[in-house]
Design a protein around this motif. Structure first.
Motif, PDB file in Angstrom:
ATOM      1  N   LEU A  62      -3.240 -48.306  28.086  1.00 28.91           N
ATOM      2  CA  LEU A  62      -3.078 -49.584  27.674  1.00 28.91           C
ATOM      3  C   LEU A  62      -3.492 -50.616  28.476  1.00 28.91           C
ATOM      4  O   LEU A  62      -3.400 -50.357  29.840  1.00 28.91           O
ATOM      5  CB  LEU A  62      -1.553 -49.900  27.386  1.00 28.91           C
ATOM      6  CG  LEU A  62      -0.799 -48.993  26.529  1.00 28.91           C
ATOM      7  CD1 LEU A  62       0.703 -49.477  26.567  1.00 28.91           C
ATOM      8  CD2 LEU A  62      -1.356 -48.585  25.355  1.00 28.91           C
ATOM      9  N   ARG A  63      -4.431 -51.584  28.196  1.00 27.04           N
ATOM     10  CA  ARG A  63      -5.161 -52.690  29.017  1.00 27.04           C
ATOM     11  C   ARG A  63      -4.784 -53.930  28.733  1.00 27.04           C
ATOM     12  O   ARG A  63      -5.312 -54.708  27.933  1.00 27.04           O
ATOM     13  CB  ARG A  63      -6.762 -52.449  28.926  1.00 27.04           C
ATOM     14  CG  ARG A  63      -7.051 -50.887  29.403  1.00 27.04           C
ATOM     15  CD  ARG A  63      -8.509 -50.729  29.256  1.00 27.04           C
ATOM     16  NE  ARG A  63      -9.412 -51.620  30.102  1.00 27.04           N
ATOM     17  CZ  ARG A  63     -10.295 -52.534  29.579  1.00 27.04           C
ATOM     18  NH1 ARG A  63     -10.449 -52.786  28.191  1.00 27.04           N
ATOM     19  NH2 ARG A  63     -11.087 -53.427  30.275  1.00 27.04           N
ATOM     20  N   VAL A  85       1.810 -56.640  27.964  1.00 30.66           N
ATOM     21  CA  VAL A  85       2.483 -55.532  28.734  1.00 30.66           C
ATOM     22  C   VAL A  85       3.966 -55.408  28.024  1.00 30.66           C
ATOM     23  O   VAL A  85       4.356 -54.405  28.149  1.00 30.66           O
ATOM     24  CB  VAL A  85       2.914 -56.122  30.235  1.00 30.66           C
ATOM     25  CG1 VAL A  85       3.797 -55.202  31.085  1.00 30.66           C
ATOM     26  CG2 VAL A  85       1.604 -56.377  30.964  1.00 30.66           C
ATOM     27  N   GLY A 120       3.666 -53.606  25.193  1.00 30.49           N
ATOM     28  CA  GLY A 120       3.403 -52.049  25.315  1.00 30.49           C
ATOM     29  C   GLY A 120       4.614 -51.427  25.972  1.00 30.49           C
ATOM     30  O   GLY A 120       4.716 -50.166  25.464  1.00 30.49           O
ATOM     31  N   CYS A 147       5.878 -47.838  23.935  1.00 32.07           N
ATOM     32  CA  CYS A 147       6.035 -46.768  24.461  1.00 32.07           C
ATOM     33  C   CYS A 147       7.419 -46.073  24.408  1.00 32.07           C
ATOM     34  O   CYS A 147       7.779 -44.932  24.424  1.00 32.07           O
ATOM     35  CB  CYS A 147       5.722 -46.976  25.884  1.00 32.07           C
ATOM     36  SG  CYS A 147       3.721 -46.874  25.909  1.00 32.07           S
ATOM     37  N   ILE A 203       5.662 -44.304  30.814  1.00 32.95           N
ATOM     38  CA  ILE A 203       4.664 -45.248  31.352  1.00 32.95           C
ATOM     39  C   ILE A 203       3.979 -45.224  32.761  1.00 32.95           C
ATOM     40  O   ILE A 203       5.051 -45.373  33.618  1.00 32.95           O
ATOM     41  CB  ILE A 203       4.924 -46.705  30.887  1.00 32.95           C
ATOM     42  CG1 ILE A 203       5.407 -46.787  29.700  1.00 32.95           C
ATOM     43  CG2 ILE A 203       3.752 -47.709  31.495  1.00 32.95           C
ATOM     44  CD1 ILE A 203       5.667 -48.400  29.079  1.00 32.95           C
ATOM     45  N   LEU A 218      -0.712 -47.905  31.952  1.00 28.11           N
ATOM     46  CA  LEU A 218      -0.677 -49.208  31.555  1.00 28.11           C
ATOM     47  C   LEU A 218      -1.554 -49.567  32.903  1.00 28.11           C
ATOM     48  O   LEU A 218      -0.713 -49.728  33.973  1.00 28.11           O
ATOM     49  CB  LEU A 218       0.652 -49.604  31.358  1.00 28.11           C
ATOM     50  CG  LEU A 218       0.619 -50.974  30.843  1.00 28.11           C
ATOM     51  CD1 LEU A 218       1.886 -51.291  29.949  1.00 28.11           C
ATOM     52  CD2 LEU A 218       0.749 -52.178  32.245  1.00 28.11           C
TER      53      LEU A 218
END
Lengths: 476, 476
Positions: A49-50, A57, A60, A64, A71, A95
């Motif tokens: 993940l970017r 964030v 994400g 997850c 993560i 991440l």
């Protein structure tokens, strides 16, 4: 079986993409995010993940958590203990903070700044310098490492003796917690005693309690004058005595004091072939001393007078003071080149040890003797940050024993050094952290009271163990 | 009802005595342990425990836990926020560390020491000085406060701008946890990155997570040269500009920078009647500046050249540099005497505020204006540690309005100041902590994410809420 896992991973990745969109990387593009700094380990992941901002964030983390995925938060991937490398590819997502690169604020009047986790350390230092300000964290990897990783690992480096570890430079943090909520603590207050200082928990936690997304830091006036000297000494004990004297004579103006053995020069030239040596490599020990400051203190004069008295008393037997920035840079290149030289010699045993300063010389003598008694053909290279009691005691295996024995020698030398270290009540990780690489050595030495407390904190903050599972400590 | 409670308390105390023996105090002897520093509050307790060593602290904690009693850990009783004063006399026991007064070790070669929680700060500083070493924590109460309390409250003081809060001076802790087990972390390592730094939790926790029984601290070389100046300035903004300039011109050698209004002199003379004033109290603002160091830096010359340029540029309009230790002490007496002078004027509103340095002058101007607009007869006294953004903005009520109105004026002025503070994102407690006194103001401003995290940590470490219940935060 492999097919099944792959199928599951692909399905999970697709579900992440459906929720999170184009911040999800999969397939071959993930390779570089699943590799360690030395290139020793190549792992994999469900996805990378970017995120571009704190909200992404947070999204994400929630996605997850819903899928039961661990993560692995990741900075500049310069860590040396596998803290940011997945160890369960089918259950973990990387991440990376690399797209969160905004310097949100530099406040010259307040001597502070707010920067996002993905800002590269050197880029931030350069930006601060444009305003006459100085961020003192300095380490070999500064051209690649990121501020979020620096804080998560409580990075050390060469200026710790004056400015402290990263912890002492942090004023505030923004952290995405394991449930996706945002801990908003980006204060720039110097003094704030409103109860338990929660941000301290995340500094050095290597992402096991949450993901640092932004940091508020202290800045200092940019040192206008820097005096750098490379000094030849008769022994490591003399180096320690010289350090103590420098503390008293140079007040708090000493910014670095590195110790090196004569072998450092040979290694540095192997690492950087055209390196010029400013001093003959024929003495038993060397110290790299830096004094710095701005304003009205005459730093060059201070260095000159300090060295004059040290030479009169025989503590320093030869030395050179850099006459230009180029010469100073060249002196530091020796310190950096010796790492490259060691790497070129192939696999070797690296340590990152600290002991009380008063016991540093004894420790090095005993640990090196212990290694050489059992492995006479090995070469010990002990160097480091004398002022902090932090020594990198590395062992280069005897290559004449053949390729197969190298791993055995590395393992054996580590055990020998750690056994001495335990007698000195030292730390197996002075500045690199625990990650996955040092977890067995860490856990083996962990007192039960401390283990229980760590588990209680981890369970309280990250009850599902989503955050960097496998790093530092295991669930059971 | 009171009879019943008393009966229960007596019974509980007897059970404690049966288990713990002569460390248990009861009856009238408890009075001094149940009173706050200002003498505003007199409380009571089931008993006072006076353990002599860590094992006795541990036994006391276990005994109280068995009886369901809360424990109020207590140091030198110089706290200003009721952190060490019982608030439920029939359910609480005071545990004083005053008998744990051993300096276990001072290691001059290692620049470190290990001291027990009950050691009085000044006694420790004096002992370190005998070996040429310096413990930089410095505050008005240092003749009474104890190191355990200093660490538990993360004490600040006048040298923070150079040496940091107490947190930055702590290398290791020994803590008795709520279950009576001992967290043994008395390391003197400068760099130790073995995972989450658990000791940070206890620093500033005011005894809500455990009882600090011993501390390992950093020491520095004793400053041999100290230059102290009292300077007259045109305004608070000029004081802040002077501070910024001093940071750049004096490197890291400035050890104190205090701001005072002209009223300070009058208050100081009211507090200490025979006090000599070294400078006329006729200017709008004053700064007390201290530069210090040892060894080869000429501190007196540095101060002289710094002031010369500041006077040339009109930042400093008048000033005096102490020519002897006696003169330096006299200058500091003004700073200390003004506190006594305020106390002599009777009840008043005290604050311990911090804001970002760049906003300090604006904050003081706005907060004082807000108070005076509503309460024209009141007197504002704003002074403090400019370099840290820490200001004590106190309000002396208009006494002509009669005794009854004093409490109302105090309450009102606090609300007015806090309203301005909130707009400046400041802290209601820069250095004094939360305790019981500031709990309502603290909790009112606590973001939900932070509150949940605090409760999770508290529940994880102290699931029965035995440790200093009622301090900092409530269970529900």
């Amino acid at each position: 079986m492999e097919q099944d896992l792959l199928g599951t991973s692909v399905a999970l990745a697709e579900r992440l993409r459906a929720t999170l969109g184009d911040i999800v990387l999969t397939g071959a593009e993930m390779a570089e995010y699943c590799r360690d700094w030395h290139g020793d380990v190549q792992s994999g992941a469900v996805a990378v993940l970017r995120p571009r901002d704190t909200a992404e964030v947070s999204a994400g983390v929630r996605a997850c958590a819903e899928l039961g995925l661990g993560i692995i938060p990741q900075g500049g991937r310069t860590g040396l203990v596998l803290g940011g490398v997945p160890d369960a590819p089918e259950d973990q997502v990387v991440l990376t903070l690399e797209r969160m690169t905004r310097i949100r604020q530099i406040d010259a009047d307040d001597f502070s700044a707010v920067i996002e986790a993905g800002v590269v350390l050197e880029a931030f230092k350069d930006e601060a310098a444009k305003q006459g300000l100085f961020f003192p964290l300095a380490l070999g990897a500064q051209g690649s490492c990121q501020i979020g990783g620096n804080v998560s690992t409580n990075a050390g480096g060469v200026n710790v003796l004056r400015y402290g570890m990263t912890r002492e430079l942090v004023l505030g943090l923004e952290v995405v917690l394991p449930d996706g909520s945002v801990f908003d603590g980006l204060s720039s207050l110097r003094k704030d005693n409103r109860g338990i200082d929660l941000k301290q928990l995340f500094i050095g936690a290597e992402g096991t309690l949450g993901i640092i997304t932004a940091v508020s830091v202290k800045l200092l006036p940019q040192p206008e004058h820097v005096a750098t000297a490379l000094l030849a000494l008769n022994s490591l004990p003399d180096a320690i005595e010289l350090y103590r004297r420098a503390r008293r004579q140079c007040c708090d103006l000493m910014s670095a004091f590195e110790f090196m053995p004569p072998l450092a020069f040979q290694l540095a030239q192997e690492g950087i072939p055209d390196l010029q040596l400013p001093i003959a490599p024929e003495h038993p020990a060397y110290a790299l001393v830096e004094i710095s400051g701005s304003g009205l203190v005459d730093i060059d004069d201070l260095m000159a007078r300090f060295l004059e008295s040290a030479m009169e008393d025989g503590l320093v037997v030869d030395g050179v003071i850099a006459q230009s920035q180029a010469q100073a840079k060249n002196i530091w290149l020796i310190r950096e080149g010796m790492n490259e030289g060691q790497a070129k010699r192939g696999k070797h045993m690296r340590t990152d040890i600290s002991v009380p300063l008063s016991r540093l010389a004894d420790f090095v003598a005993e640990a090196e003797a212990a290694v050489l008694a059992e492995m006479p053909g090995a070469v010990c290279v002990s160097y480091g940050h004398v002022g902090d009691g932090n020594v990198h005691l590395n062992v280069l295996p005897d290559l004449s024993l053949g390729e197969d024995s190298v791993d055995a020698q590395i393992l054996k030398s580590k055990k020998l050094v750690n056994a001495v270290l335990d007698r000195f009540n030292g730390s197996i990780s002075a500045e690199h952290g625990i990650g996955r690489l040092k977890k067995p050595d860490f856990v083996e030495r962990l007192p039960e009271t401390r283990r229980q407390l760590l588990l209680a904190i981890k369970n309280a903050v990250d009850p599902l163990w989503t955050m960097n599972p496998g790093c530092q400590i295991d669930r059971t």
